[in-house]
Design a protein around this motif. Structure first.
Motif, PDB file in Angstrom:
ATOM      1  N   ILE A  39      -7.183   2.285   0.097  1.00 48.88           N
ATOM      2  CA  ILE A  39      -6.835   1.290   1.125  1.00 48.88           C
ATOM      3  C   ILE A  39      -7.925   0.212   1.219  1.00 48.88           C
ATOM      4  N   ASP A  40      -9.186   0.651   1.166  1.00 54.32           N
ATOM      5  CA  ASP A  40     -10.307  -0.289   1.271  1.00 54.32           C
ATOM      6  C   ASP A  40     -10.176  -1.447   0.282  1.00 54.32           C
ATOM      7  N   VAL A  73      -3.028  -6.958  -1.356  1.00 54.86           N
ATOM      8  CA  VAL A  73      -1.580  -6.893  -1.064  1.00 54.86           C
ATOM      9  C   VAL A  73      -1.290  -7.179   0.401  1.00 54.86           C
ATOM     10  N   ILE A 120       0.864  -1.187   0.000  1.00 56.78           N
ATOM     11  CA  ILE A 120       0.000   0.000   0.000  1.00 56.78           C
ATOM     12  C   ILE A 120       0.897   1.233   0.000  1.00 56.78           C
ATOM     13  N   VAL A 124      -6.219  -3.569   0.618  1.00 54.37           N
ATOM     14  CA  VAL A 124      -5.991  -4.581   1.653  1.00 54.37           C
ATOM     15  C   VAL A 124      -6.475  -5.966   1.230  1.00 54.37           C
ATOM     16  N   GLU A 125      -7.349  -6.005   0.226  1.00 59.40           N
ATOM     17  CA  GLU A 125      -7.806  -7.319  -0.253  1.00 59.40           C
ATOM     18  C   GLU A 125      -6.754  -8.023  -1.099  1.00 59.40           C
TER      19      GLU A 125
END
Lengths: 146, 319
Positions: A139-140, A146, A113, A143-144
């Motif tokens: 970010i939302d 990386v 990120i 995060v799925e």
């Protein structure tokens, strides 16, 4: 526009600095965009297409500039159609990735990120075919993957 | 391998100095901070020794691990600090993780990727920075700084706890939360913390997770807690470490170990520190009224005096 594919991408160049060392063109280095990026990220001055002046190391070759700047230069000038791993770039390269994305249709691979800052932006996340406009939205999704 | 090792790498322009004290250390951060230069200097020193012009000062060998023979080299080496640059894609593989597990070596990995196969500590994720000239010479002094040292402002007063753990640690915090009319949810593992955070809206939330192994999640957790000011992170080594540190078990050896865990925790035996603290707590409370089990909290820990002792040790949270 900046397009990002998040996570592992087999066809991407995993370590762009090595690719750069073997494929860069002299004229890329003296282009005003490269000169600005090398100054901003590496704090170094382009003396000529084969010589850089570093504040720490003194006169250095192009192969000794940072991996982050090498990757930025590839994003800006390489026209082979390759996709480069932007995780070779630190957060201090993020504004330049956004800038290059404004100038051309840029596709990069990203495996962490990256902090693109507090301002609004437009990045297309290819995994979801969705455009994000700020870090919270980014970010939302990130995060799925990386 | 155990212990803390000071490493100095220098030539006439650069002076790197840092300490390595766990099996896995990560170096990341901004571009142009000297990460690749450090690797190049170490490689030259390893290949050419003194004639390289690079000094490497350390009580243990410092080597570069790279190329196709990495596994063979690793399997035949002990007591060494291996530095691995980001170009080595193998660091993100299960194969590499299984070699690190049980290895009698320390590893310094240069990467911005989140290495989910490795349980590294939030405390051991560093960046490099030039802190000035070294002792009035023309050398630039390069040091490491903790990337996640400014995680939060404490103490925090949360309305909801999200606990990584689903066993005794969660049960302890759940019992305290019930008593104080607060909410407490288990994430059921560190990889589920994000999906829990997504649903909290504007409530003040405290995520409690094992700092000793949360490293791979930190990139996302840090970014999200910075953007959403209601998300707070409390990352002790582990719940068992809190109990040991609280003084609930009055034991001189425990106090001594907690002062310098790196002198006692063998990388060959413990993949990460929280496993050591769990074993230590189990061992120290065996056959006593405080007997600890990972799977469920011993109710004695919730007796008023014991509970207060543990809570007093958690200064980051205002109960």
């Amino acid at each position: 526009m900046l397009n990002i594919y998040l996570g592992e991408m087999k066809e991407a160049i995993y370590h762009p600095p090595t690719y750069f060392d073997n494929r860069y063109e002299d004229e890329w280095i003296t282009d005003p965009l490269s000169v600005k990026m090398i100054k901003d990220v590496d704090k170094s001055d382009v003396v000529s297409e084969r010589l850089i002046q570093s504040p720490v190391l003194g006169p250095i070759s192009v192969k000794e500039i940072s991996g982050g700047v090498k990757t930025l230069i590839l994003m800006a000038f390489d026209d082979s159609g390759r996709i480069f791993n932007a995780s070779a770039c630190g957060n201090n390269c993020a504004k330049w990735i956004l800038e290059i994305g404004k100038q051309k249709e840029l596709i990069v691979n990203l495996r962490h990120i990256m902090d693109f800052g507090d301002n609004e932006f437009e990045i297309k996340i290819l995994n979801k075919d969705q455009i994000v406009h700020n870090m919270e939205e980014f970010i939302d999704i990130a995060v799925e993957y990386v | 391998m155990k212990g803390k090792y000071k490493v100095i790498v220098r030539n006439n322009k650069l002076h790197y100095e840092f300490e390595i004290k766990r099996n896995i250390t990560i170096i990341q951060g901004d571009s142009a901070t000297g990460k690749t230069t450090l690797i190049n200097m170490l490689r030259q020193a390893e290949n050419l020794g003194e004639s390289s012009g690079v000094d490497v000062l350390s009580n243990v060998p410092c080597r570069i691990l790279e190329g196709v023979s990495w596994k063979l080299i690793l399997q035949n080496t002990a007591g060494t600090i291996f530095f691995i640059d980001e170009e080595n894609a193998f660091i993100n593989t299960e194969e590499f993780a299984s070699e690190v597990r049980g290895s009698d070596n320390y590893f310094v990995l240069i990467t911005r990727e989140n290495l989910y196969n490795l349980p590294y500590s939030v405390e051991e994720i560093y960046g490099l920075y030039a802190s000035g000239r070294y002792q009035n010479t023309k050398k630039i002094y390069q040091q490491m700084y903790r990337i996640y040292s400014d995680i939060q402002e404490f103490p925090i007063k949360p309305e909801l706890f999200i606990v990584e753990d689903s066993n005794s640690g969660y049960e302890f915090f759940k019992a305290i939360s019930d008593e104080k009319n607060l909410e407490c949810e288990s994430a059921g593992g560190k990889s589920n913390i994000f999906s829990k955070i997504k649903n909290v809206k504007n409530r003040e939330v405290c995520v409690i997770a094992d700092g000793a192994a949360i490293g791979p999640e930190m990139n996302g957790l840090y970014e999200i807690s910075h953007k959403k000011k209601n998300i707070h992170l409390y990352l002790p080594e582990s719940f068992e470490w809190i109990v040991l540190k609280s003084g609930l078990i009055d034991d001189r050896e425990i106090r001594k170990i907690l002062e310098t865990p790196e002198l006692f925790i063998d990388s060959k035996k413990y993949f990460s520190w929280e496993r050591f603290f769990t074993n230590l707590l189990i061992e120290k409370t065996k056959n006593s009224y405080l007997q600890y089990r990972k799977s469920a909290i011993n109710k004695t820990y919730l007796h008023s005096k014991n509970k207060e002792k543990i809570l007093n040790c958690i200064e980051a949270i205002q109960w």
